[in-house]
Design a protein around this motif. Structure first.
Motif, PDB file in Angstrom:
ATOM      1  N   ASN A   1       0.825  -1.212   0.000  1.00  0.00           N
ATOM      2  CA  ASN A   1       0.000   0.000   0.000  1.00  0.00           C
ATOM      3  C   ASN A   1       0.857   1.259   0.000  1.00  0.00           C
ATOM      4  OD1 ASN A   1      -2.652  -1.201   0.048  1.00  0.00           O
ATOM      5  ND2 ASN A   1      -2.258  -1.778   2.163  1.00  0.00           N
ATOM      6  N   THR A   2       1.954   1.226   0.744  1.00  0.00           N
ATOM      7  CA  THR A   2       2.849   2.386   0.785  1.00  0.00           C
ATOM      8  C   THR A   2       3.448   2.654  -0.586  1.00  0.00           C
ATOM      9  OG1 THR A   2       3.401   1.998   3.113  1.00  0.00           O
ATOM     10  CG2 THR A   2       4.930   3.351   1.836  1.00  0.00           C
ATOM     11  N   ARG A   3       3.874   1.606  -1.273  1.00  0.00           N
ATOM     12  CA  ARG A   3       4.477   1.779  -2.594  1.00  0.00           C
ATOM     13  C   ARG A   3       3.462   2.345  -3.592  1.00  0.00           C
ATOM     14  NH1 ARG A   3       6.552  -3.398  -1.554  1.00  0.00           N
ATOM     15  NH2 ARG A   3       5.400  -4.308  -3.303  1.00  0.00           N
ATOM     16  N   ILE A   4       2.238   1.852  -3.531  1.00  0.00           N
ATOM     17  CA  ILE A   4       1.187   2.374  -4.417  1.00  0.00           C
ATOM     18  C   ILE A   4       0.908   3.841  -4.102  1.00  0.00           C
ATOM     19  CG2 ILE A   4      -1.279   2.241  -4.952  1.00  0.00           C
ATOM     20  CD1 ILE A   4       0.331   0.140  -6.408  1.00  0.00           C
ATOM     21  N   ASN A   5       0.860   4.183  -2.828  1.00  0.00           N
ATOM     22  CA  ASN A   5       0.634   5.582  -2.446  1.00  0.00           C
ATOM     23  C   ASN A   5       1.754   6.477  -2.952  1.00  0.00           C
ATOM     24  OD1 ASN A   5      -1.799   5.103  -1.140  1.00  0.00           O
ATOM     25  ND2 ASN A   5      -0.842   4.769   0.862  1.00  0.00           N
ATOM     26  N   LEU A   6       2.989   5.983  -2.911  1.00  0.00           N
ATOM     27  CA  LEU A   6       4.111   6.757  -3.425  1.00  0.00           C
ATOM     28  C   LEU A   6       3.950   7.020  -4.918  1.00  0.00           C
ATOM     29  CD1 LEU A   6       7.100   4.990  -1.597  1.00  0.00           C
ATOM     30  CD2 LEU A   6       6.299   7.337  -1.213  1.00  0.00           C
ATOM     31  N   TYR A   7       3.437   6.031  -5.636  1.00  0.00           N
ATOM     32  CA  TYR A   7       3.208   6.212  -7.070  1.00  0.00           C
ATOM     33  C   TYR A   7       2.062   7.187  -7.318  1.00  0.00           C
ATOM     34  CZ  TYR A   7       2.550   5.105 -12.010  1.00  0.00           C
ATOM     35  OH  TYR A   7       2.435   5.192 -13.378  1.00  0.00           O
ATOM     36  N   GLU A   8       0.981   7.011  -6.571  1.00  0.00           N
ATOM     37  CA  GLU A   8      -0.202   7.860  -6.757  1.00  0.00           C
ATOM     38  C   GLU A   8       0.094   9.327  -6.450  1.00  0.00           C
ATOM     39  OE1 GLU A   8      -3.402   7.453  -7.882  1.00  0.00           O
ATOM     40  OE2 GLU A   8      -2.606   5.562  -8.657  1.00  0.00           O
ATOM     41  N   THR A   9       0.957   9.580  -5.496  1.00  0.00           N
ATOM     42  CA  THR A   9       1.285  10.954  -5.119  1.00  0.00           C
ATOM     43  C   THR A   9       2.432  11.529  -5.940  1.00  0.00           C
ATOM     44  OG1 THR A   9       2.726  10.127  -3.329  1.00  0.00           O
ATOM     45  CG2 THR A   9       0.436  10.667  -2.765  1.00  0.00           C
TER      46      THR A   9
ATOM     47  N   GLU B   1       5.549  10.486  -6.143  1.00  0.00           N
ATOM     48  CA  GLU B   1       6.878  10.445  -5.528  1.00  0.00           C
ATOM     49  C   GLU B   1       7.792   9.412  -6.178  1.00  0.00           C
ATOM     50  OE1 GLU B   1       6.934  10.892  -1.121  1.00  0.00           O
ATOM     51  OE2 GLU B   1       4.738  10.928  -1.331  1.00  0.00           O
TER      52      GLU B   1
END
Length: 573
Positions: free
Chosen positions: A278-286, A288
């Motif tokens: 989930n953290t990796r996906i959030n990094l992509y979505e934002t 970063e």
């Protein structure tokens, strides 16, 4: 089923690329049946010439590793995570480009000569420096290749150097004088190698990190710490590591002293290390990070953007044959076949992973017996629960007989085994699916043990496991890159399995000059491996990922090279 569709596409893709290449093959992103578009062979958008390319002002790449690189020592590293960094920061004799061919002038060697008998290779090196200004010389390569063979180094990849005269004998301790090995630096710019017998893929093997140069003075200075931190080595490739906070991040910058620096457009590479999906996906979505592998639960969300990274590789379970239960071929067979690969790959990975019922992946050559190895040996060398109720009856009978042979009962095996995997949330979810299937089909519990990638590898290689996950990507374009892993004395024989007939077949394949006999020996050896199942394949490697459209020209090959960034660039966006 979508799994079957992907397997057909994977077969077609690897077969086409293997025909065109003499060394490692090139890959394409293929339609996996999930709505992905077919792009060029590295997930890039087509351009009509460099004069039309509009580069971004900031040439910076941001992406994520799900594990810390265990080691940046080229003679000790064994994993693809570390290899990705070393491929970007060191320069071998050759450097594979998008075509996957071993070209003169692509790496440290400007050219090479081959003797009439094809046994002696003389490599002529260019002028190049390490990042501290010290010249890179032929003596660096001589030292590094001998170092890989030195028993004191304990390099697991020493066997890659065995085609060279007296290399195996030196590694085994049969001879102790390194000057007897067929590796000679003739002067600072010339290194000569003499082979035991002709090896048509020898030059392509030199892209492997084992053949990258190390610095003798720094190895002696830092000892076991060499390559364990960014400042305990020097670099001679397109980039250099300037920051490494273990388990958190790495930062690479362009190496301004690199011999071919003018073609390197990327100025900085930032890598976040995080095992949480989930953290990796959030990094992509934002915004970063610029690229991320797609875990199963996000495949539908990203189906219109998915690319598939095809590798000439196989995922499998490894069984410790020294274990009182797993010493039994019948019990190993029961566990290996006691679940449904198709159901798992279809439901968990939405058909993006092709199921595997043999070890050598599609696309590996099989000449002169067949065009491809899988054509000659067939796609299925064993069956599992997907193949019908009769298989379940057979599996349960094997389990019962195996337990009786080792003097145990089902109550004894219940909870006695543990499946080892990495510490990511995705790995745990996979393990829980296997666990449930084994419980339902075999009637006993198998535990789960998680560890970091580095610790997991150590456990597998030192035999401190009962059964666990492993994967293998071919190092060069020949079935032997898979088959010699499981000879008795192999440093990668994690199961501790031994079969005299298998060993003899691999020895025959490695020594015969008859091409047909060589290939038949490997075909026969794979059948033995898949009968006794010290390992059990479950999928070929085809991984979904997404990447920003403005990131271009990363080299991704089916064999070895995961994401070479020498020629990468960022478009204006």
């Amino acid at each position: 089923m979508r799994t079957r569709k992907l397997l057909a596409l994977l077969l077609a893709l690897l077969m086409v690329t293997s025909l065109a290449l003499t060394a490692c093959g090139g890959d394409e992103d293929v339609d996996s049946g999930t709505g992905s578009d077919i792009t060029d062979n590295n997930g890039n958008d087509a351009t009509n010439g460099e004069d039309e390319i509009k580069y971004a002002d900031e040439q910076v790449l941001n992406y994520c590793f799900n594990a810390d690189p265990p080691c940046l020592d080229p003679q000790l590293s064994t994993d693809t995570t570390s290899s990705t960094i070393m491929n970007d920061t060191l320069e071998g004799i050759i450097r594979m480009d998008h075509d996957g061919t071993a070209k003169e002038g692509s790496g440290m060697a400007t050219s090479w000569d081959v003797s009439d008998d094809a046994l002696t290779y003389t490599f002529h090196l260019r002028d190049a420096n390490w990042t501290d200004g010290v010249p890179v010389t032929a003596y660096d390569f001589e030292y590094s290749w001998i170092r890989a063979l030195d028993p004191a180094t304990a390099s697991q990849y020493a066997f890659l150097v065995y085609p060279i005269v007296n290399a195996q004998e030196f590694n085994s301790g049969e001879i102790t004088d390194p000057s007897e090995v067929g590796i000679k630096a003739l002067d600072e710019k010339t290194i000569q190698v003499t082979l035991k017998q002709q090896d048509p893929v020898f030059v392509s093997k030199l892209q492997h990190s084992t053949f990258f140069p190390s610095r003798k003075d720094l190895v002696e200075k830092y000892g076991d710490s060499y390559g364990q931190d960014f400042d305990k080595t020097e670099y001679c490739g397109p980039f250099k590591v300037v920051e490494w906070v273990h388990e958190q991040n790495l930062r690479l910058v362009k190496n301004e002293g690199y011999w071919d620096k003018d073609v390197v457009k990327i100025e900085e590479i930032n890598i976040v290390i995080n095992s949480d999906t989930n953290t990796r996906i959030n990094l992509y979505e934002t915004g970063e990070i610029d690229s991320v592998s797609i875990a199963p639960q996000f495949i539908d969300t990203y189906r219109d953007q998915l690319k598939i990274l095809i590798k000439a590789g196989t995922r499998f379970f490894s069984y410790n044959t020294k274990n009182e239960f797993l010493a039994s071929e019948k019990i190993r067979n029961a566990i290996a076949r006691g679940w449904d690969r198709e159901l798992y790959n279809e439901t968990r990975y939405k058909g993006t992973r092709p199921s595997a019922y043999a070890f050598v992946p599609p696309g590996m050559p099989g000449a002169p017996i067949a065009t491809y190895f899988r054509d000659a040996n067939g796609m299925e060398l064993f069956t599992d629960m997907h193949h019908g109720a009769a298989v379940k009856d057979e599996v349960l009978k094997l389990l019962e007989e195996g337990l009786a042979e080792v003097g145990k009962t089902k109550a004894d095996i219940d909870g006695a085994l543990a499946y080892s995997c990495t510490d990511s949330d995705a790995a745990l979810q996979d393990a829980q699916i296997y666990q449930q299937m084994w419980k339902e089909n075999l009637g006993f519990e198998i535990g789960i043990e998680q560890a970091t990638w580095r610790v997991h590898l150590d456990k597998m290689h030192t035999g401190e496991f009962t059964m666990g996950y492993m994967g293998w990507v071919g190092d060069y374009n020949d079935p032997m890159t898979f088959m010699d892993l499981y000879i008795t004395e192999s440093s990668f024989n994690d199961p501790g399995w031994s079969n005299a007939e298998f060993d003899a077949l691999i020895e025959k394949a490695n020594t015969t000059v008859d091409a047909k006999e060589r290939m038949q020996a490997m075909l026969d050896a794979e059948k033995i491996l898949m009968k006794e199942l010290p390992i059990s394949p479950y999928s070929y490697i085809a991984d979904p990922y997404v990447q920003r459209d403005y990131v271009q020209n990363i080299v991704r090959l089916p064999i070895l090279v995961d994401s070479g960034k020498k020629w990468a660039y960022v478009l204006e966006h």
